[in-house]
Design an enzyme around this catalytic site. Structure first.
Site: not given
Length: 383
Positions: A9-10, A12-13, A89-90, A133, A157, A187, A192
């Site tokens: 997931g590099v 991503g935020q 898949m967030s 999470t 999720y 966060h 984002r």
């Protein structure tokens, strides 16, 4: 010898901020990214290094957590000292529409990493960080939520992440792996994802103040979340893997805020006061007043006259389609362990986070407005 980190997931935020953080610590960073027909590396473009460059310390690999052979091969090739599993898949609402994929990527994907490390004989070398999470707490059983609070997930999720959490604990205990969970509460940041509620708000509020949009539609305005800055939270990820003994940590601010109040704070950055009337799906947000001095300073005097015509008009509305089938009403974490054991102390508070996001999105929306107008001036005009 530099330490080697593998980040899933590099792009991503969190992946982007963590990559930047580790590169400053002289790590060699390998990043896992999904293949796309369009460029999806915006967040790390400033860190990108051409493959022809000698002695690169940022190397990207195509991969997907649903492909066990791919994951195993990359771990074998990179021999990482640290693995940060941030890919997922967030989006909670979307997970109700794609529950099978969510379970495969977020739940079984974590197992694929753990099993690859075990099979490759890297259990004594590779330390693993699993991105857990606050959604695990769901229908909260204790306020505030801490490491020992029982979980009650309320979405596909969260249920997938629950499996990932416990399989990480299981491999830690069964195979003596240095594998830890970071139970991160919400966060956010200026990068984002645009469909997450905080960024949706700051983008829309910026557009409304610039005359590009009339109103924003949201779901449950009364939902309360514990919001921090992603820059602070990636530091906690790093600290977790520097501990001699693996463990699980809640990363949070210990303060909870309603979505409604986040909206007010975003508008207030431009000197705009919002008043809410009504309840449930009938609730609306109106412009109550405008501080012209603040607006001119933060947004620009050229946009003030158009904004003034919106006074007393509805700019925030509720759309029931954004309600979750099973809502999570309250999340607030207890960061006592992370502060006492890790020595973690966040630099940003919520007002600082909102300022950072609004400053970034006002600038971004001005740029977008300019491009749409057909202008051809140098883009550095907006820098």
């Amino acid at each position: 010898m530099s330490k080697v980190a593998l980040i899933t997931g590099v792009t991503g935020q969190d992946g982007a901020y963590l990559t930047e953080y580790l590169l400053k610590k002289d790590y060699v960073v390998h990043g896992l990214k999904r293949r796309s027909s369009s460029f999806n590396t915006d967040r790390i473009d400033h860190l990108y290094q051409d493959p022809h460059t000698e002695n690169r310390n940022l190397i990207l690999h195509y991969g997907d957590l649903t492909d066990s052979l791919n994951i195993t091969r990359i771990i074998q090739e990179t021999q990482p000292d640290e693995i940060y599993n941030l890919a997922a898949m967030s989006h909670v609402k979307v997970s109700f529409d794609t529950p099978e994929y969510t379970a495969n990527a977020d739940g079984i994907g974590t197992l694929r990493i753990l099993e690859a490390v075990r099979l490759l004989g890297l259990s004594g070398k590779s330390r693993i960080y699993q991105a857990s999470t606050s959604e695990l707490y769901g229908l909260v059983q204790e306020v505030p939520q801490k490491e020992t609070t029982p979980f009650y997930p309320r979405s596909p999720y969260a249920v997938a992440k629950l499996y990932a959490y416990w399989i990480t604990v299981n491999y830690r205990e069964a195979y003596k792996m240095h594998a830890s969970n970071g139970i991160l509460f919400n966060h956010e940041s200026p990068v984002r994802g645009e469909t997450f509620v905080t960024r949706k708000i700051t983008r829309a509020v910026s557009r409304i103040m610039l005359g590009m949009q009339e109103k924003i539609y949201l779901g449950n305005l009364s939902a309360r979340r514990d919001w921090g800055h992603a820059k602070d939270y990636v530091k906690a990820m790093y600290l977790i893997l520097q501990q001699d003994v693996p463990s699980d940590y809640v990363i949070a601010t210990g303060i909870t805020t309603e979505v409604r109040d986040f909206v007010k704070m975003a508008f207030a950055e431009g000197g705009v006061e919002i008043a809410f009337k009504g309840e449930g799906a009938d609730e609306r947000g109106y412009i109550a007043s405008i501080d012209e001095k603040v607006f001119k300073e933060k947004v620009g005097g050229e946009y003030l006259s158009a904004m003034s015509t919106k006074k007393d008009k509805v700019v925030v509305a509720v759309d029931p389609q954004y309600f979750r089938p099973t809502e999570v009403e309250l999340l607030i974490g207890d960061p006592t362990k992370s502060k006492s054991v890790l020595g973690w102390n966040p630099e940003y508070d919520l007002p600082g986070l909102v300022t950072d996001m609004m400053t970034g999105d006002i600038k971004l929306m001005k740029r977008e407005s300019y491009l749409r107008s057909g202008g051809y001036r140098i883009m550095n005009y907006f820098e």
